[in-house]
Design a protein around this motif. Structure first.
Motif, PDB file in Angstrom:
ATOM      1  N   GLU A   1       0.834  -1.210   0.000  1.00  0.00           N
ATOM      2  CA  GLU A   1       0.000   0.000   0.000  1.00  0.00           C
ATOM      3  C   GLU A   1       0.864   1.254   0.000  1.00  0.00           C
ATOM      4  O   GLU A   1       0.528   2.261  -0.656  1.00  0.00           O
ATOM      5  CB  GLU A   1      -0.914  -0.005   1.219  1.00  0.00           C
ATOM      6  CG  GLU A   1      -1.867   1.185   1.251  1.00  0.00           C
ATOM      7  CD  GLU A   1      -2.760   1.193   2.475  1.00  0.00           C
ATOM      8  OE1 GLU A   1      -3.651   2.047   2.549  1.00  0.00           O
ATOM      9  OE2 GLU A   1      -2.554   0.341   3.368  1.00  0.00           O
ATOM     10  N   LEU A   2       1.990   1.220   0.719  1.00  0.00           N
ATOM     11  CA  LEU A   2       2.883   2.378   0.787  1.00  0.00           C
ATOM     12  C   LEU A   2       3.398   2.760  -0.601  1.00  0.00           C
ATOM     13  O   LEU A   2       3.494   3.948  -0.924  1.00  0.00           O
ATOM     14  CB  LEU A   2       4.063   2.053   1.711  1.00  0.00           C
ATOM     15  CG  LEU A   2       5.104   3.160   1.910  1.00  0.00           C
ATOM     16  CD1 LEU A   2       4.567   4.241   2.845  1.00  0.00           C
ATOM     17  CD2 LEU A   2       6.407   2.571   2.472  1.00  0.00           C
ATOM     18  N   LEU A   3       3.682   1.758  -1.433  1.00  0.00           N
ATOM     19  CA  LEU A   3       4.308   2.017  -2.724  1.00  0.00           C
ATOM     20  C   LEU A   3       3.341   2.001  -3.898  1.00  0.00           C
ATOM     21  O   LEU A   3       3.652   2.540  -4.968  1.00  0.00           O
ATOM     22  CB  LEU A   3       5.425   0.997  -2.971  1.00  0.00           C
ATOM     23  CG  LEU A   3       6.600   1.049  -1.974  1.00  0.00           C
ATOM     24  CD1 LEU A   3       7.584  -0.074  -2.240  1.00  0.00           C
ATOM     25  CD2 LEU A   3       7.309   2.394  -2.054  1.00  0.00           C
ATOM     26  N   TRP A   4       2.173   1.363  -3.720  1.00  0.00           N
ATOM     27  CA  TRP A   4       1.199   1.287  -4.826  1.00  0.00           C
ATOM     28  C   TRP A   4      -0.203   1.580  -4.305  1.00  0.00           C
ATOM     29  O   TRP A   4      -1.133   0.780  -4.463  1.00  0.00           O
ATOM     30  CB  TRP A   4       1.236  -0.098  -5.479  1.00  0.00           C
ATOM     31  CG  TRP A   4       2.511  -0.382  -6.203  1.00  0.00           C
ATOM     32  CD1 TRP A   4       2.851   0.016  -7.456  1.00  0.00           C
ATOM     33  CD2 TRP A   4       3.628  -1.123  -5.699  1.00  0.00           C
ATOM     34  NE1 TRP A   4       4.098  -0.423  -7.775  1.00  0.00           N
ATOM     35  CE2 TRP A   4       4.610  -1.125  -6.722  1.00  0.00           C
ATOM     36  CE3 TRP A   4       3.904  -1.784  -4.510  1.00  0.00           C
ATOM     37  CZ2 TRP A   4       5.839  -1.763  -6.565  1.00  0.00           C
ATOM     38  CZ3 TRP A   4       5.112  -2.408  -4.355  1.00  0.00           C
ATOM     39  CH2 TRP A   4       6.072  -2.399  -5.377  1.00  0.00           C
ATOM     40  N   GLU A   5      -0.375   2.719  -3.687  1.00  0.00           N
ATOM     41  CA  GLU A   5      -1.643   3.071  -3.051  1.00  0.00           C
ATOM     42  C   GLU A   5      -2.804   3.073  -4.044  1.00  0.00           C
ATOM     43  O   GLU A   5      -3.925   2.665  -3.713  1.00  0.00           O
ATOM     44  CB  GLU A   5      -1.525   4.454  -2.408  1.00  0.00           C
ATOM     45  CG  GLU A   5      -2.808   4.945  -1.744  1.00  0.00           C
ATOM     46  CD  GLU A   5      -2.751   6.427  -1.446  1.00  0.00           C
ATOM     47  OE1 GLU A   5      -3.599   6.887  -0.670  1.00  0.00           O
ATOM     48  OE2 GLU A   5      -1.886   7.119  -1.992  1.00  0.00           O
ATOM     49  N   SER A   6      -2.563   3.525  -5.277  1.00  0.00           N
ATOM     50  CA  SER A   6      -3.659   3.676  -6.231  1.00  0.00           C
ATOM     51  C   SER A   6      -4.105   2.357  -6.855  1.00  0.00           C
ATOM     52  O   SER A   6      -5.161   2.289  -7.490  1.00  0.00           O
ATOM     53  CB  SER A   6      -3.245   4.649  -7.349  1.00  0.00           C
ATOM     54  OG  SER A   6      -2.101   4.164  -8.024  1.00  0.00           O
ATOM     55  N   ASP A   7      -3.320   1.295  -6.690  1.00  0.00           N
ATOM     56  CA  ASP A   7      -3.688  -0.002  -7.256  1.00  0.00           C
ATOM     57  C   ASP A   7      -4.558  -0.782  -6.280  1.00  0.00           C
ATOM     58  O   ASP A   7      -4.596  -0.491  -5.073  1.00  0.00           O
ATOM     59  CB  ASP A   7      -2.434  -0.818  -7.580  1.00  0.00           C
ATOM     60  CG  ASP A   7      -1.617  -0.192  -8.704  1.00  0.00           C
ATOM     61  OD1 ASP A   7      -2.176   0.659  -9.429  1.00  0.00           O
ATOM     62  OD2 ASP A   7      -0.443  -0.546  -8.845  1.00  0.00           O
ATOM     63  N   SER A   8      -5.227  -1.785  -6.781  1.00  0.00           N
ATOM     64  CA  SER A   8      -5.983  -2.676  -5.901  1.00  0.00           C
ATOM     65  C   SER A   8      -5.009  -3.440  -5.021  1.00  0.00           C
ATOM     66  O   SER A   8      -3.823  -3.562  -5.343  1.00  0.00           O
ATOM     67  CB  SER A   8      -6.809  -3.651  -6.735  1.00  0.00           C
ATOM     68  OG  SER A   8      -5.955  -4.535  -7.450  1.00  0.00           O
ATOM     69  N   SER A   9      -5.502  -3.975  -3.918  1.00  0.00           N
ATOM     70  CA  SER A   9      -4.632  -4.717  -3.002  1.00  0.00           C
ATOM     71  C   SER A   9      -3.977  -5.896  -3.706  1.00  0.00           C
ATOM     72  O   SER A   9      -2.780  -6.162  -3.510  1.00  0.00           O
ATOM     73  CB  SER A   9      -5.433  -5.221  -1.800  1.00  0.00           C
ATOM     74  OG  SER A   9      -5.955  -4.143  -1.065  1.00  0.00           O
ATOM     75  N   LYS A  10      -4.754  -6.578  -4.547  1.00  0.00           N
ATOM     76  CA  LYS A  10      -4.223  -7.732  -5.253  1.00  0.00           C
ATOM     77  C   LYS A  10      -3.107  -7.321  -6.199  1.00  0.00           C
ATOM     78  O   LYS A  10      -2.043  -7.955  -6.247  1.00  0.00           O
ATOM     79  CB  LYS A  10      -5.344  -8.415  -6.028  1.00  0.00           C
ATOM     80  CG  LYS A  10      -4.902  -9.675  -6.773  1.00  0.00           C
ATOM     81  CD  LYS A  10      -6.088 -10.339  -7.460  1.00  0.00           C
ATOM     82  CE  LYS A  10      -5.647 -11.594  -8.203  1.00  0.00           C
ATOM     83  NZ  LYS A  10      -6.795 -12.249  -8.896  1.00  0.00           N
ATOM     84  N   GLN A  11      -3.347  -6.224  -6.953  1.00  0.00           N
ATOM     85  CA  GLN A  11      -2.339  -5.764  -7.898  1.00  0.00           C
ATOM     86  C   GLN A  11      -1.108  -5.234  -7.168  1.00  0.00           C
ATOM     87  O   GLN A  11       0.030  -5.460  -7.594  1.00  0.00           O
ATOM     88  CB  GLN A  11      -2.919  -4.667  -8.792  1.00  0.00           C
ATOM     89  CG  GLN A  11      -1.955  -4.161  -9.867  1.00  0.00           C
ATOM     90  CD  GLN A  11      -1.526  -5.256 -10.814  1.00  0.00           C
ATOM     91  OE1 GLN A  11      -2.370  -5.960 -11.378  1.00  0.00           O
ATOM     92  NE2 GLN A  11      -0.217  -5.438 -10.994  1.00  0.00           N
ATOM     93  N   ALA A  12      -1.324  -4.520  -6.061  1.00  0.00           N
ATOM     94  CA  ALA A  12      -0.206  -3.972  -5.295  1.00  0.00           C
ATOM     95  C   ALA A  12       0.688  -5.096  -4.767  1.00  0.00           C
ATOM     96  O   ALA A  12       1.916  -5.008  -4.823  1.00  0.00           O
ATOM     97  CB  ALA A  12      -0.725  -3.117  -4.148  1.00  0.00           C
TER      98      ALA A  12
END
Length: 367
Positions: free
Chosen positions: A48-59
């Motif tokens: 989440e810290l590095l890919w906040e805008s993506d879905s949890s699965k994608q992050a």
């Protein structure tokens, strides 16, 4: 073993060698976060810290890809489990930002020569802002963490400078106090407390003229940058010594500076930094570096014009643009240009360089 430089600039080392083979800033950001925090973190929180805008699965998928690439570079220095990530214990110790905060905390209240020396040494290791110039695209949470950490470190450094200066004052080490508060002001040229402390040290050490000059510069800086008048305590310090000043006869300033065609606006912090260096007794050379056209000459002549009364033997602008940098006798060519500006006529067999040095040796001039 990994080690990290995160203050002033950002660099990662593996076994003492620079490690720069990262495909993206997020790979480096991952290691930086683990290094400065010095503990294990859940994988989903890192994602989440590095890919906040993506879905949890994608992050989490992105994180797996990054981890595979990072482990190729750092091996067992990164410990990965199904739930958490952390650096190996030996790779958590060589992180300059953490070392600085730990050293400042150890200094505590600074109540002895030993704690003062430890604090002074720690402050000297502060080479600049945390992650200065480092940015990760599309990672607002990481950028927010970096900004918060940067401000926290800055506050701790400033607070320690204040404690150290007060201890030095109580110990009566005024010359040391001058050096420490000048470093403090290089870090934050607008810190009113630092300006007031420097005035106190200058006055206590008998440098009344320098204190008066510093008060005038700092007052102008505070008015220009913050729109405020100097604190009452600073004004009171100066008022207490002003009546004792002899009023000197205005000297005729000797110089060849070009006439200013308009008022120089801005760059107050940079001007203050140049003045502070020129005011130090050990300073013999200040170099301004930058691309052509950014205003280096304008900045230099603006500061030089303010110092006309400080240099009884003149303030001189020597243009070296026409000198061939491939000249085998480059120093002699420079000496000839300086002599022309100073109207120094060569005589005898000594080289131009030696004659210029002999002429200037006992002069108080600014070139």
């Amino acid at each position: 073993m990994l080690s990290f430089t995160l203050l002033g600039h950002t660099e990662l080392f593996l076994n003492g060698e620079p490690l720069r083979r990262f495909r993206s800033q997020k790979e480096l950001a991952l290691l930086i976060y683990l290094a400065h925090t010095g503990q294990a973190h859940r994988r989903d929180l890192i994602a989440e810290l590095l890919w906040e805008s993506d879905s949890s699965k994608q992050a989490l998928s992105n994180l797996r890809t990054v981890l595979a690439r990072v482990q190729q570079h750092v091996g067992n220095n990164l410990l990965v489990t199904s739930r958490a990530l952390e650096l190996a214990p030996e790779s958590r110790d060589k992180v300059d930002s953490r070392q600085l905060l730990e050293a400042l905390a150890s200094a505590g209240a600074i109540s002895s020569a030993a704690t003062a020396e430890a604090a002074d040494s720690a402050l000297a290791s502060y080479r600049g802002d945390f992650l200065a110039g480092f940015h990760v695209r599309n990672a607002p949470l990481f950028d927010e963490w970096a900004a918060t950490t940067r401000e926290h470190i800055h506050r701790e450094v400033v607070a320690t400078y204040g404690k150290l200066a007060r201890y030095i004052q109580s110990a009566g080490e005024y010359d040391h106090g001058i050096a420490v508060t000048r470093r403090w002001l290089q870090l934050d040229p607008l810190d009113e407390t630092a300006h007031a402390m420097l005035l106190q040290f200058l006055l206590a050490s008998g440098n009344t003229r320098e204190a008066l000059a510093h008060y005038e510069r700092s007052a102008e800086l505070l008015r220009t940058e913050l729109g405020i008048e100097p604190p009452a305590a600073m004004a009171a310090l100066i008022k207490s010594v002003q009546p004792h000043r002899a009023t000197p006869r205005p000297a005729i300033a000797r110089h060849n500076l070009p006439a200013p065609h308009d008022r120089f606006v801005g760059r107050e912090a940079t001007q203050q930094s140049i003045r502070m260096r020129l005011d130090q007794a050990w300073c013999r050379l200040v170099t301004l570096v930058g691309p052509g056209g950014v205003g280096k000459t304008r900045l230099a002549t603006t500061v030089a014009r303010e110092r006309l009364q400080r240099h009884p033997d003149g303030v001189w602008l020597v243009d070296l643009a026409d000198i061939d940098p491939e000249d085998e006798n480059l120093a002699e060519a420079i000496a000839v240009e300086i002599a022309a500006v100073l109207d120094l006529r060569f005589a005898g067999a000594a080289t131009p360089k030696k004659q210029v040095i002999d002429y200037l040796q006992h002069k108080h001039a600014l070139l």
